[in-house]
Design a protein around this motif. Structure first.
Motif, short mmCIF file in Angstrom:
data_model
loop_
_atom_site.label_atom_id
_atom_site.label_comp_id
_atom_site.label_asym_id
_atom_site.label_seq_id
_atom_site.Cartn_x
_atom_site.Cartn_y
_atom_site.Cartn_z
N GLY A 1 41.70 38.43 33.11
CA GLY A 1 40.33 37.96 32.95
C GLY A 1 39.50 38.11 34.20
N GLU A 2 40.09 37.83 35.35
CA GLU A 2 39.38 37.98 36.63
C GLU A 2 39.03 39.44 36.88
N MET A 3 39.96 40.34 36.59
CA MET A 3 39.68 41.77 36.80
C MET A 3 38.60 42.25 35.84
N THR B 1 36.44 49.59 45.79
CA THR B 1 37.75 49.05 46.16
C THR B 1 37.69 47.53 46.07
N PHE B 2 38.59 46.97 45.28
CA PHE B 2 38.70 45.52 45.14
C PHE B 2 39.96 45.09 45.89
N THR B 3 39.80 44.14 46.79
CA THR B 3 40.93 43.59 47.53
C THR B 3 41.12 42.15 47.10
N TYR C 1 30.99 47.87 36.95
CA TYR C 1 31.33 49.19 37.49
C TYR C 1 31.91 50.14 36.44
N LEU C 2 32.44 49.60 35.35
CA LEU C 2 33.05 50.46 34.33
C LEU C 2 32.27 50.49 33.05
N VAL D 1 37.91 52.89 40.43
CA VAL D 1 38.25 51.56 40.91
C VAL D 1 39.64 51.59 41.52
N PHE D 2 39.75 51.13 42.77
CA PHE D 2 41.05 50.94 43.43
C PHE D 2 41.29 49.45 43.55
#
Length: 51
Positions: A41-43, A31-33, A50-51, A11-12
């Motif tokens: 909490g949002e992350m 990739t999260f922008t 994905y994890l 994860v980037f």
């Protein structure tokens, strides 16, 4: 862990005020922008699949 016994980066996180929230897949990497600093909490909610 990869074949060389090194941790893989899955994860980037990018912070770019000129873009809206975006998720892109590149093979095994995601990739999260975000337009601003994301909350914990949002992350957690975004990364859970994905994890």
């Amino acid at each position: 862990m990869n074949h060389r016994n090194e941790p893989d980066e899955l994860v980037f996180i990018r912070i770019d005020p000129n873009q809206k929230k975006n998720i892109r897949n590149f093979g095994r990497r995601v990739t999260f922008t975000y337009p601003k600093q994301p909350s914990i909490g949002e992350m957690r909610k975004d990364f859970a699949p994905y994890l």
